[in-house]
Design an enzyme around this catalytic site. Structure first.
Site, PDB file in Angstrom:
ATOM      1  CG  ASP A  63      -0.346  -0.508   2.477  1.00 45.72           C
ATOM      2  OD1 ASP A  63       0.898  -0.518   2.558  1.00 45.72           O
ATOM      3  OD2 ASP A  63      -1.075  -0.873   3.400  1.00 45.72           O
ATOM      4  CG  ASN A 124      -9.260  -1.672  11.499  1.00 47.25           C
ATOM      5  OD1 ASN A 124      -8.266  -2.280  11.125  1.00 47.25           O
ATOM      6  ND2 ASN A 124      -9.769  -0.660  10.822  1.00 47.25           N
ATOM      7  CG  HIS A 126      -6.134  -2.383   8.490  1.00 47.09           C
ATOM      8  ND1 HIS A 126      -6.297  -1.058   8.827  1.00 47.09           N
ATOM      9  CD2 HIS A 126      -4.813  -2.628   8.653  1.00 47.09           C
ATOM     10  CE1 HIS A 126      -5.128  -0.544   9.174  1.00 47.09           C
ATOM     11  NE2 HIS A 126      -4.220  -1.472   9.086  1.00 47.09           N
ATOM     12  CD  GLU A 131      -9.064   0.751   7.221  1.00 48.51           C
ATOM     13  OE1 GLU A 131      -8.956  -0.182   8.039  1.00 48.51           O
ATOM     14  OE2 GLU A 131      -8.625   1.893   7.442  1.00 48.51           O
TER      15      GLU A 131
HETATM   16  C1  GLP Z   1      -0.783   0.084   8.562  1.00 46.71           C
HETATM   17  C2  GLP Z   1      -0.490  -0.679   7.259  1.00 46.71           C
HETATM   18  C3  GLP Z   1      -0.622  -2.164   7.416  1.00 46.71           C
HETATM   19  C4  GLP Z   1       0.057  -2.583   8.709  1.00 46.71           C
HETATM   20  C5  GLP Z   1      -0.684  -2.010   9.878  1.00 46.71           C
HETATM   21  C6  GLP Z   1      -0.048  -2.339  11.217  1.00 46.71           C
HETATM   22  O1  GLP Z   1      -1.933   0.846   8.537  1.00 46.71           O
HETATM   23  N1  GLP Z   1      -1.252  -0.258   6.128  1.00 46.71           N
HETATM   24  O2  GLP Z   1      -0.071  -2.819   6.285  1.00 46.71           O
HETATM   25  O3  GLP Z   1       0.066  -3.975   8.800  1.00 46.71           O
HETATM   26  O4  GLP Z   1      -0.884  -0.627   9.751  1.00 46.71           O
HETATM   27  O5  GLP Z   1       1.028  -1.492  11.507  1.00 46.71           O
HETATM   28  P1  GLP Z   1       2.062  -1.759  12.652  1.00 46.71           P
HETATM   29  O6  GLP Z   1       2.925  -2.882  12.197  1.00 46.71           O
HETATM   30  O7  GLP Z   1       2.858  -0.488  12.774  1.00 46.71           O
HETATM   31  O8  GLP Z   1       1.295  -2.073  13.878  1.00 46.71           O
END
Ligand code: GLP
Length: 223
Positions: A63, A124, A126, A131
């Site tokens: 992303d 959440n 995702h 989402e």
């Molecule tokens: C972001 C990314 C995800 C990621 C998630 C968790 O929003 N788009 O790909 O897995 O958050 O992030 P973190 O690893 O910092 O908890």
């Protein structure tokens, strides 16, 4: 699917070594990459693998935010350069962007599909920026981020107002087409959602729960 619990160090070591071994065996390798704090340890381990040639490996990131420049220190391109691409010479790396997101899934297919996909999970449920409510058949697309995600990600920005409200994300369909998936969750705040995703009902309300239908998804949790 079951949750394997281990220290963060061991989880990162295991995943990075498996990726390294697969790259050694295969001429052209396609690696699916995630951002966020979770995979940083994996990227550190990969960056130290001096005995592996990454020049035939192509990467596809999950992303990217809309509305911030790729040189901005919170863009995912900046993140990947900092943690991985400046250390290793990949053949090519791709991110979903305004210009290519309609063709992103075809681009992945033209490389033969993703061999290994690394995934984190949002609080959440995702995965990437799919989402809650995302269809299992969703393609790479432009999405609105939920309030929960904007709040979670505001820790990286000076002000919650600065957090982008939209992103381009690989769809669940391309993620599910990966040959192998590593889903990693780190920290007590991820424990509950991970358990729901892995052991609960498969539902679009928790996008990660769809991974229960994947034939080769390994799940790791580290406190
Ligand atoms: C972001 C990314 C995800 C990621 C998630 C968790 O929003 N788009 O790909 O897995 O958050 O992030 P973190 O690893 O910092 O908890």
């Amino acid at each position: 699917m079951r949750i394997r619990r281990n220290t963060y160090e061991k989880v990162c070591h295991l995943i990075a070594s498996n990726i390294g071994n697969r790259i050694k065996e295969q001429n052209h390798f396609v690696l699916g990459l995630a951002t966020g704090s979770t995979p940083i340890g994996i990227y550190e381990k990969l960056s130290m693998m001096n005995n592996i040639n990454f020049r035939d490996t192509t990467t596809f990131n999950l992303d990217e935010y809309v509305g911030i420049d790729k040189h901005h220190d919170q863009s995912y391109q900046y993140f990947m350069n900092k943690h991985l691409f400046s250390n290793l010479n990949f053949r090519k790396h791709y991110f979903p962007t305004e210009e290519n997101y309609n063709e992103y899934d075809l681009m992945i297919k033209s490389y033969g599909g993703i061999d290994i996909q690394i995934l984190g999970i949002g609080t959440n449920g995702h995965i990437a920026f799919n989402e809650p409510g995302s269809s299992r058949y969703s393609a790479t697309r432009l999405v609105d981020l939920t309030e929960n995600t904007i709040k979670d990600n505001s820790r990286f920005f000076d002000d919650v107002e600065d957090v982008p409200t939209q992103a381009y994300t690989m769809g669940l369909s391309s993620i599910m087409s990966a040959e192998k998936i590593y889903l990693v969750a780190v920290g007590k705040h991820k424990k509950e959602i991970l358990e729901e995703a892995v052991h609960g009902n498969i539902t679009e309300d928790i996008p990660a729960s769809i991974l229960q239908e994947h034939h080769n998804c390994e799940v790791f949790y580290s406190e």
